[in-house]
Design an enzyme around this catalytic site. Structure first.
Site, PDB file in Angstrom:
ATOM      1  N   TRP A   1       9.559 -17.396  -1.213  1.00 29.96           N
ATOM      2  CA  TRP A   1      10.932 -16.915  -1.069  1.00 29.96           C
ATOM      3  C   TRP A   1      11.566 -17.372   0.235  1.00 29.96           C
ATOM      4  O   TRP A   1      12.717 -17.072   0.496  1.00 29.96           O
ATOM      5  CB  TRP A   1      10.972 -15.394  -1.166  1.00 29.96           C
ATOM      6  N   ARG A   2      10.826 -18.070   1.062  1.00 28.39           N
ATOM      7  CA  ARG A   2      11.423 -18.615   2.275  1.00 28.39           C
ATOM      8  C   ARG A   2      12.021 -19.983   1.966  1.00 28.39           C
ATOM      9  O   ARG A   2      11.544 -20.723   1.119  1.00 28.39           O
ATOM     10  CB  ARG A   2      10.370 -18.739   3.382  1.00 28.39           C
TER      11      ARG A   2
ATOM     12  N   GLU B   1      12.778  -9.022  -1.705  1.00 32.08           N
ATOM     13  CA  GLU B   1      12.799  -7.816  -0.897  1.00 32.08           C
ATOM     14  C   GLU B   1      12.352  -6.597  -1.701  1.00 32.08           C
ATOM     15  O   GLU B   1      11.608  -5.749  -1.213  1.00 32.08           O
ATOM     16  CB  GLU B   1      14.200  -7.594  -0.316  1.00 32.08           C
TER      17      GLU B   1
ATOM     18  N   GLN C   1       6.359  -1.843  -0.221  1.00 33.66           N
ATOM     19  CA  GLN C   1       5.101  -1.133  -0.483  1.00 33.66           C
ATOM     20  C   GLN C   1       4.102  -1.968  -1.291  1.00 33.66           C
ATOM     21  O   GLN C   1       3.271  -1.425  -2.023  1.00 33.66           O
ATOM     22  CB  GLN C   1       5.372   0.195  -1.205  1.00 33.66           C
ATOM     23  N   THR C   2       4.176  -3.278  -1.190  1.00 36.46           N
ATOM     24  CA  THR C   2       3.288  -4.161  -1.937  1.00 36.46           C
ATOM     25  C   THR C   2       2.838  -5.311  -1.035  1.00 36.46           C
ATOM     26  O   THR C   2       3.643  -5.882  -0.304  1.00 36.46           O
ATOM     27  CB  THR C   2       3.992  -4.732  -3.184  1.00 36.46           C
TER      28      THR C   2
ATOM     29  N   LEU D   1       2.927  -4.982 -10.483  1.00 38.21           N
ATOM     30  CA  LEU D   1       3.436  -4.679  -9.145  1.00 38.21           C
ATOM     31  C   LEU D   1       3.484  -3.175  -8.875  1.00 38.21           C
ATOM     32  O   LEU D   1       3.490  -2.755  -7.716  1.00 38.21           O
ATOM     33  CB  LEU D   1       4.836  -5.279  -8.947  1.00 38.21           C
ATOM     34  N   GLY D   2       3.542  -2.380  -9.938  1.00 42.85           N
ATOM     35  CA  GLY D   2       3.611  -0.940  -9.751  1.00 42.85           C
ATOM     36  C   GLY D   2       4.952  -0.487  -9.203  1.00 42.85           C
ATOM     37  O   GLY D   2       5.886  -1.276  -9.063  1.00 42.85           O
TER      38      GLY D   2
ATOM     39  N   TYR E   1      17.516  -1.645   5.567  1.00 42.95           N
ATOM     40  CA  TYR E   1      16.648  -2.797   5.817  1.00 42.95           C
ATOM     41  C   TYR E   1      16.929  -3.935   4.835  1.00 42.95           C
ATOM     42  O   TYR E   1      17.115  -5.089   5.228  1.00 42.95           O
ATOM     43  CB  TYR E   1      15.183  -2.370   5.734  1.00 42.95           C
TER      44      TYR E   1
END
Length: 203
Positions: free
Chosen positions: A40-41, A53, A58-59, A96-97, A136
């Protein structure tokens, strides 16, 4: 975990606190040496950035790296995601939950299409009004995608961020950035992650 967005009001050298320029150079040099090659960069697409994002909340990065390109292959554009059925989006999110993130991302995509004609708003305040987007994430999208002077800060309680606190404190002391030293030792939430490409005005 708490987030906040700080906007630099001026790029003039005289507007920076004492030691800030040296600290900025040191931080950018460190980032240049240690940054990882992540899928993603290197993109300025606000949609792709938003997907990353949401996934990274939390992953672990290692888990996201495989899911991210597959998700974008399934929904390559904001409009594709917005038009998708909720059940299909949830299925693509499997592994991914924290499925509330998938619902919020889906709702945010639909909100951008419905409210903004499919064009992402650049303003962090407008981004924060989208479903599931906090300070954020808004700061990250505004800075990375649109190059705005928004700095995204992530904080951890002092008990959980000792190493980050210590390393940042050492860099601040070495740069004589007394304003940052004061922030670090003031207690409460400790700044440990900074979007250095915005501070330095580059990616």
């Amino acid at each position: 975990m708490a987030g906040s967005v700080i906007r630099r009001r001026s790029r003039r050298e005289g507007a920076l606190p004492q030691g800030a320029r040296t600290f900025r150079r040191r931080l950018l040099a460190w980032y240049g040496r240690h940054r990882r090659a992540l899928p993603w960069r290197g993109t300025r697409d606000p949609y792709a950035i938003l997907v990353s994002e949401f996934m990274l909340q939390q992953t672990q990065v290692s888990r996201v790296m495989g899911h991210y390109p597959r998700f974008l292959r399934a929904y390559p554009t904001l409009e594709d995601l917005a038009a998708a059925p909720a059940g299909a989006v949830r299925e693509r999110w499997q592994g991914l939950g924290h499925y509330a993130r998938a619902r919020h991302l889906h709702a945010a995509a639909r909100a951008v299409v419905d409210r903004h004609g499919g064009a992402f708003p650049a303003d962090p305040d407008a981004l924060r009004r989208l479903p599931g987007i906090g300070p954020y994430t808004a700061g990250a999208v505004a800075s990375i995608a649109f190059g705005l002077a928004s700095v995204s800060l992530m904080g951890l309680p002092p008990s959980g961020g000792f190493i980050g606190k210590w390393l940042l404190l050492q860099a601040a002391l070495a740069s004589r950035a007394w304003w940052l030293v004061a922030v670090i030792i003031a207690g409460g939430f400790i700044v440990i992650t900074i979007w250095v490409h915005v501070i330095g005005g580059r990616s």
